[in-house]
Write a protein that holds these residues in place. Structure first.
Motif, PDB file in Angstrom:
ATOM      1  N   TYR A 104       0.835  -1.198   0.000  1.00 16.96           N
ATOM      2  CA  TYR A 104       0.000   0.000   0.000  1.00 16.96           C
ATOM      3  C   TYR A 104       0.876   1.257   0.000  1.00 16.96           C
ATOM      4  O   TYR A 104       0.633   2.194  -0.760  1.00 16.96           O
ATOM      5  CB  TYR A 104      -0.919  -0.019   1.218  1.00 16.96           C
ATOM      6  N   ALA A 105       1.923   1.259   0.829  1.00 15.47           N
ATOM      7  CA  ALA A 105       2.830   2.412   0.896  1.00 15.47           C
ATOM      8  C   ALA A 105       3.532   2.622  -0.449  1.00 15.47           C
ATOM      9  O   ALA A 105       3.665   3.762  -0.916  1.00 15.47           O
ATOM     10  CB  ALA A 105       3.851   2.209   2.010  1.00 15.47           C
ATOM     11  N   ARG A 106       3.976   1.528  -1.076  1.00 13.07           N
ATOM     12  CA  ARG A 106       4.629   1.643  -2.389  1.00 13.07           C
ATOM     13  C   ARG A 106       3.669   2.211  -3.432  1.00 13.07           C
ATOM     14  O   ARG A 106       4.042   3.040  -4.259  1.00 13.07           O
ATOM     15  CB  ARG A 106       5.174   0.286  -2.836  1.00 13.07           C
ATOM     16  N   GLU A 107       2.407   1.771  -3.401  1.00  9.10           N
ATOM     17  CA  GLU A 107       1.411   2.271  -4.354  1.00  9.10           C
ATOM     18  C   GLU A 107       1.161   3.768  -4.165  1.00  9.10           C
ATOM     19  O   GLU A 107       1.028   4.505  -5.144  1.00  9.10           O
ATOM     20  CB  GLU A 107       0.101   1.492  -4.211  1.00  9.10           C
ATOM     21  N   ILE A 108       1.098   4.213  -2.914  1.00  9.41           N
ATOM     22  CA  ILE A 108       0.899   5.648  -2.636  1.00  9.41           C
ATOM     23  C   ILE A 108       2.095   6.443  -3.136  1.00  9.41           C
ATOM     24  O   ILE A 108       1.942   7.499  -3.768  1.00  9.41           O
ATOM     25  CB  ILE A 108       0.682   5.886  -1.128  1.00  9.41           C
ATOM     26  N   LEU A 109       3.311   5.947  -2.877  1.00 12.86           N
ATOM     27  CA  LEU A 109       4.510   6.645  -3.345  1.00 12.86           C
ATOM     28  C   LEU A 109       4.543   6.729  -4.861  1.00 12.86           C
ATOM     29  O   LEU A 109       4.893   7.769  -5.431  1.00 12.86           O
ATOM     30  CB  LEU A 109       5.766   5.942  -2.820  1.00 12.86           C
TER      31      LEU A 109
END
Length: 182
Positions: free
Chosen positions: A141-146
């Motif tokens: 999820y964090a990678r997708e937001i970044l």
């Protein structure tokens, strides 16, 4: 597990009428309406009808509902625990493997189901199956937001504070009434 055609399975308790659907009109009775006995997609009563149906199904099988989360059901059979978590039309089954297989068969007789296999990604959580157990992470999820905000190449920092910030900067200012921000 994924329940197919979820919102058209629930029985509607109150009377709901709709206009005759296009392609199914009775031209000699244009002013007639149809009374719904089951929910339709888009009908605001559909989620409630579905939940009532699945809830009565689980309690009828002997599951008890959690006091903390009304979407968590549990049952103990011969000392073995089975937990079901309901999220709209998705079911997560946890517990003894034989109980899970038996429950899947029971569910398939009542509902049209699709077995999605082991849980890997759910509601932004990444679930990793390792020999030491399950590990839950927000990494994907964090990678997708970044990536969404073109920040995937940025370097991480432990505490995102401005350079040169000192602790006394936070204590030297005026006191603020916190109730304004609540």
């Amino acid at each position: 597990m994924d329940v197919k055609t979820t919102f058209i399975n629930g029985v509607i308790e109150e009377e709901v009428y709709i206009e005759q659907p296009k392609g199914f009109e009775v031209f000699s009775s244009e002013l007639h309406v149809c009374r719904l006995k089951r929910a339709l997609y888009g009908l605001k009563q559909a989620p409630s009808a579905w939940y009532t149906w699945i809830d009565s199904y689980f309690t009828g099988l002997g599951f008890s509902k959690s006091e903390v989360d009304p979407n968590l059901y549990q049952i103990v059979v011969e000392g073995k625990l089975l937990i079901i978590v309901l999220y709209v039309d998705d079911l997560i089954l946890m517990g003894d493997e034989l109980l899970i297989l038996s429950c899947k068969k029971d569910l398939a007789t009542e509902f049209e189901m699709k077995d999605l296999g082991l849980l890997h990604y759910f509601l932004g959580l990444e679930i990793l199956h390792r020999s030491g157990g399950l590990f839950v992470s927000h990494g994907k999820y964090a990678r997708e937001i970044l990536e969404k905000f073109n920040m995937h190449g940025y370097k991480p920092v432990d505490t995102p504070l401005p350079r040169g910030w000192r602790k006394e900067d936070a204590t030297s200012g005026e006191e603020v009434d916190a109730t304004v921000y609540r």
